[in-house]
Design a protein around this motif. Structure first.
Motif, PDB file in Angstrom:
ATOM      1  N   LEU A 127     -24.276  10.419  10.724  1.00  0.00           N
ATOM      2  CA  LEU A 127     -22.986  10.814  11.273  1.00  0.00           C
ATOM      3  C   LEU A 127     -23.231  11.763  12.447  1.00  0.00           C
ATOM      4  O   LEU A 127     -23.581  12.931  12.253  1.00  0.00           O
ATOM      5  CB  LEU A 127     -22.133  11.494  10.193  1.00  0.00           C
ATOM      6  CG  LEU A 127     -20.713  11.900  10.632  1.00  0.00           C
ATOM      7  CD1 LEU A 127     -19.929  10.659  11.052  1.00  0.00           C
ATOM      8  CD2 LEU A 127     -20.000  12.638   9.493  1.00  0.00           C
ATOM      9  N   LEU A 128     -23.086  11.240  13.648  1.00  0.00           N
ATOM     10  CA  LEU A 128     -23.358  12.008  14.852  1.00  0.00           C
ATOM     11  C   LEU A 128     -22.045  12.379  15.533  1.00  0.00           C
ATOM     12  O   LEU A 128     -21.032  11.681  15.384  1.00  0.00           O
ATOM     13  CB  LEU A 128     -24.237  11.199  15.811  1.00  0.00           C
ATOM     14  CG  LEU A 128     -25.564  10.694  15.236  1.00  0.00           C
ATOM     15  CD1 LEU A 128     -26.291   9.864  16.277  1.00  0.00           C
ATOM     16  CD2 LEU A 128     -26.425  11.861  14.774  1.00  0.00           C
ATOM     17  N   VAL A 134     -24.879  16.227  23.283  1.00  0.00           N
ATOM     18  CA  VAL A 134     -25.240  17.280  24.231  1.00  0.00           C
ATOM     19  C   VAL A 134     -26.671  17.741  23.992  1.00  0.00           C
ATOM     20  O   VAL A 134     -27.460  17.908  24.933  1.00  0.00           O
ATOM     21  CB  VAL A 134     -24.264  18.462  24.128  1.00  0.00           C
ATOM     22  CG1 VAL A 134     -24.700  19.601  25.036  1.00  0.00           C
ATOM     23  CG2 VAL A 134     -22.853  18.014  24.476  1.00  0.00           C
ATOM     24  N   TYR A 135     -27.019  17.958  22.710  1.00  0.00           N
ATOM     25  CA  TYR A 135     -28.399  18.349  22.398  1.00  0.00           C
ATOM     26  C   TYR A 135     -29.388  17.291  22.864  1.00  0.00           C
ATOM     27  O   TYR A 135     -30.448  17.612  23.437  1.00  0.00           O
ATOM     28  CB  TYR A 135     -28.557  18.586  20.898  1.00  0.00           C
ATOM     29  CG  TYR A 135     -29.964  18.360  20.425  1.00  0.00           C
ATOM     30  CD1 TYR A 135     -30.976  19.282  20.719  1.00  0.00           C
ATOM     31  CD2 TYR A 135     -30.296  17.199  19.716  1.00  0.00           C
ATOM     32  CE1 TYR A 135     -32.283  19.055  20.309  1.00  0.00           C
ATOM     33  CE2 TYR A 135     -31.595  16.981  19.299  1.00  0.00           C
ATOM     34  CZ  TYR A 135     -32.589  17.903  19.609  1.00  0.00           C
ATOM     35  OH  TYR A 135     -33.875  17.678  19.206  1.00  0.00           O
ATOM     36  N   GLU A 211     -28.991  22.742  11.075  1.00  0.00           N
ATOM     37  CA  GLU A 211     -29.930  21.740  11.606  1.00  0.00           C
ATOM     38  C   GLU A 211     -29.824  21.638  13.120  1.00  0.00           C
ATOM     39  O   GLU A 211     -30.845  21.606  13.821  1.00  0.00           O
ATOM     40  CB  GLU A 211     -29.649  20.380  10.960  1.00  0.00           C
ATOM     41  CG  GLU A 211     -30.627  19.304  11.427  1.00  0.00           C
ATOM     42  CD  GLU A 211     -30.368  17.976  10.751  1.00  0.00           C
ATOM     43  OE1 GLU A 211     -31.076  17.007  11.053  1.00  0.00           O
ATOM     44  OE2 GLU A 211     -29.428  17.910   9.917  1.00  0.00           O
ATOM     45  N   LEU A 212     -28.601  21.605  13.639  1.00  0.00           N
ATOM     46  CA  LEU A 212     -28.427  21.530  15.087  1.00  0.00           C
ATOM     47  C   LEU A 212     -28.905  22.816  15.758  1.00  0.00           C
ATOM     48  O   LEU A 212     -29.501  22.778  16.851  1.00  0.00           O
ATOM     49  CB  LEU A 212     -26.956  21.263  15.422  1.00  0.00           C
ATOM     50  CG  LEU A 212     -26.668  20.802  16.863  1.00  0.00           C
ATOM     51  CD1 LEU A 212     -27.416  19.533  17.186  1.00  0.00           C
ATOM     52  CD2 LEU A 212     -25.174  20.602  17.054  1.00  0.00           C
ATOM     53  N   GLY A 213     -28.668  23.958  15.119  1.00  0.00           N
ATOM     54  CA  GLY A 213     -29.192  25.202  15.660  1.00  0.00           C
ATOM     55  C   GLY A 213     -30.705  25.203  15.712  1.00  0.00           C
ATOM     56  O   GLY A 213     -31.305  25.726  16.667  1.00  0.00           O
ATOM     57  N   ARG A 217     -33.160  25.664  19.011  1.00  0.00           N
ATOM     58  CA  ARG A 217     -34.270  26.616  19.047  1.00  0.00           C
ATOM     59  C   ARG A 217     -35.578  25.921  19.397  1.00  0.00           C
ATOM     60  O   ARG A 217     -36.440  26.494  20.083  1.00  0.00           O
ATOM     61  CB  ARG A 217     -34.382  27.328  17.688  1.00  0.00           C
ATOM     62  CG  ARG A 217     -33.283  28.358  17.449  1.00  0.00           C
ATOM     63  CD  ARG A 217     -33.611  29.225  16.249  1.00  0.00           C
ATOM     64  NE  ARG A 217     -33.635  28.445  15.002  1.00  0.00           N
ATOM     65  CZ  ARG A 217     -32.577  28.230  14.241  1.00  0.00           C
ATOM     66  NH1 ARG A 217     -31.389  28.724  14.597  1.00  0.00           N
ATOM     67  NH2 ARG A 217     -32.679  27.529  13.136  1.00  0.00           N
ATOM     68  N   ASP A 218     -35.716  24.677  18.953  1.00  0.00           N
ATOM     69  CA  ASP A 218     -36.911  23.912  19.320  1.00  0.00           C
ATOM     70  C   ASP A 218     -36.944  23.634  20.820  1.00  0.00           C
ATOM     71  O   ASP A 218     -38.014  23.671  21.447  1.00  0.00           O
ATOM     72  CB  ASP A 218     -36.926  22.586  18.539  1.00  0.00           C
ATOM     73  CG  ASP A 218     -38.162  21.763  18.829  1.00  0.00           C
ATOM     74  OD1 ASP A 218     -39.275  22.192  18.460  1.00  0.00           O
ATOM     75  OD2 ASP A 218     -38.025  20.687  19.441  1.00  0.00           O
TER      76      ASP A 218
END
Length: 332
Positions: A127-128, A134-135, A211-213, A217-218
């Motif tokens: 589910l996106l 954007v990421y 997870e998106l955060g 950070r990666d």
């Protein structure tokens, strides 16, 4: 103009104009990507999605755009620059609203959109949402810059090895290649400067889950590694340039020394021939020369002109020798 419309209902659609926007009300969320838009088309989309005139101006004016992230009303504008052919820069504009994304770029940056579409296909079962798109765009551009810098690093290492192992005669075009690599490194550094702040601001606004955060950070870690790689390549290239110039200076000194030795040998030969010239001058004058006629005795009044000429020659030689001794020309 080329338009991509990606939605959670109808999937991927391509068009050559904006006519498909008439049916956007039935989509849950959509991503509208526009390639090579004109000012009129950007203004049309701005009216459709309620964009501020300054936002439209930032999107259209690619030459003065900088990396930034702004919150304006109910949407966010992300400007994330990329490179196309190692040297040219181009802006990638992303506008994120409630349930929709607009992206604008030139045809040279179309490869980023194609790779993001491939990534979305790989996650088709998940589910996106708009935040993940954007990421994916930001991460794709960052990976492209990192890959470009890795190629530059490979060229820098090759130049460093060539300077240390090859003879100066084989360094054809080395200085021009160093200058081109330095220009590319400076271009990557200029692109990298403002990106960490932009990514952190985007993460605060769009990183709604852990997870998106973590993904954002990666991206920041990749940007930090990119900056370190740029600095390292600049140091190696600076050292290679110094070694190259030192080799060129040594080669020039050796050439100058060889020319000096060649000149000195010829001066010795000329010095050996000078007495012969003096003898020819002494006995080839248009005056009475001693022992010209063996049956006539030497008299002072007959050889006085010859003695005067020889005296002037010896005086000039003595003056020149004394001046050279005074100026230390003979001791150099």
């Amino acid at each position: 103009m080329r338009v991509l419309l990606l939605s959670d209902i109808n999937g991927e659609q391509w068009a050559q104009d904006l006519s498909m926007l008439d049916e956007t009300e039935k989509y849950g969320w959509l991503w509208l990507d526009v390639t090579d838009p004109t000012q009129c088309e950007v203004e049309q989309l701005g009216q459709r999605f309620g964009l501020h005139p300054l936002t439209v101006e930032d999107i259209v004016d690619d030459a003065t755009s900088q990396d930034k992230m702004e919150r304006i009303g109910g949407y966010a504008l992300v400007m994330y620059r990329t490179t196309t052919d190692m040297t040219a820069e181009t802006a990638f504009s992303i506008v994120v609203g409630s349930g929709w994304i607009l992206s604008f770029h030139t045809s040279a940056a179309q490869m980023h959109v194609d790779r993001v579409l491939d990534r979305l296909q790989e996650h088709s079962n998940e589910l996106l949402g708009s935040s993940f798109v954007v990421y994916a765009l930001i991460d794709e551009i960052t990976d492209w810059l990192t890959m470009t810098m890795t190629q530059i690093e490979h060229d820098v290492v090759q130049i460093d090895n060539a300077v240390m192992t090859q003879v100066p005669e084989e360094h054809t075009g080395m200085l021009q290649h160093m200058g081109l690599l330095r220009r590319r490194i400076v271009g990557i550094q200029r692109l990298q400067l403002g990106k960490p702040d932009v990514v952190r601001r985007v993460a605060r606004v769009l990183g709604s889950n852990d997870e998106l955060g973590h993904h954002f950070r990666d991206v920041c870690d990749h940007l930090a590694a990119l900056g370190s790689l740029c600095t390292q390549c600049e140091v190696v290239l600076s050292r290679a340039h110094s070694n190259f110039m030192a080799q060129m200076s040594l080669k020039m000194n050796q050439t100058t020394h060889g020319l000096g030795m060649f000149s000195n040998r010829w001066l010795v030969l000329l010095g050996l021939m000078l007495p012969l010239q003096l003898v020819a001058m002494a006995f080839g004058q248009n005056v009475y020369v001693p022992w010209m006629y063996s049956d006539q005795p030497l008299r002072f009044d007959t050889i006085a002109p010859w003695l005067g000429i020889m005296g002037c020659i010896l005086l000039a030689f003595a003056v020149g020798l004394g001046f050279a001794w005074y100026r230390n020309y003979l001791s150099r």
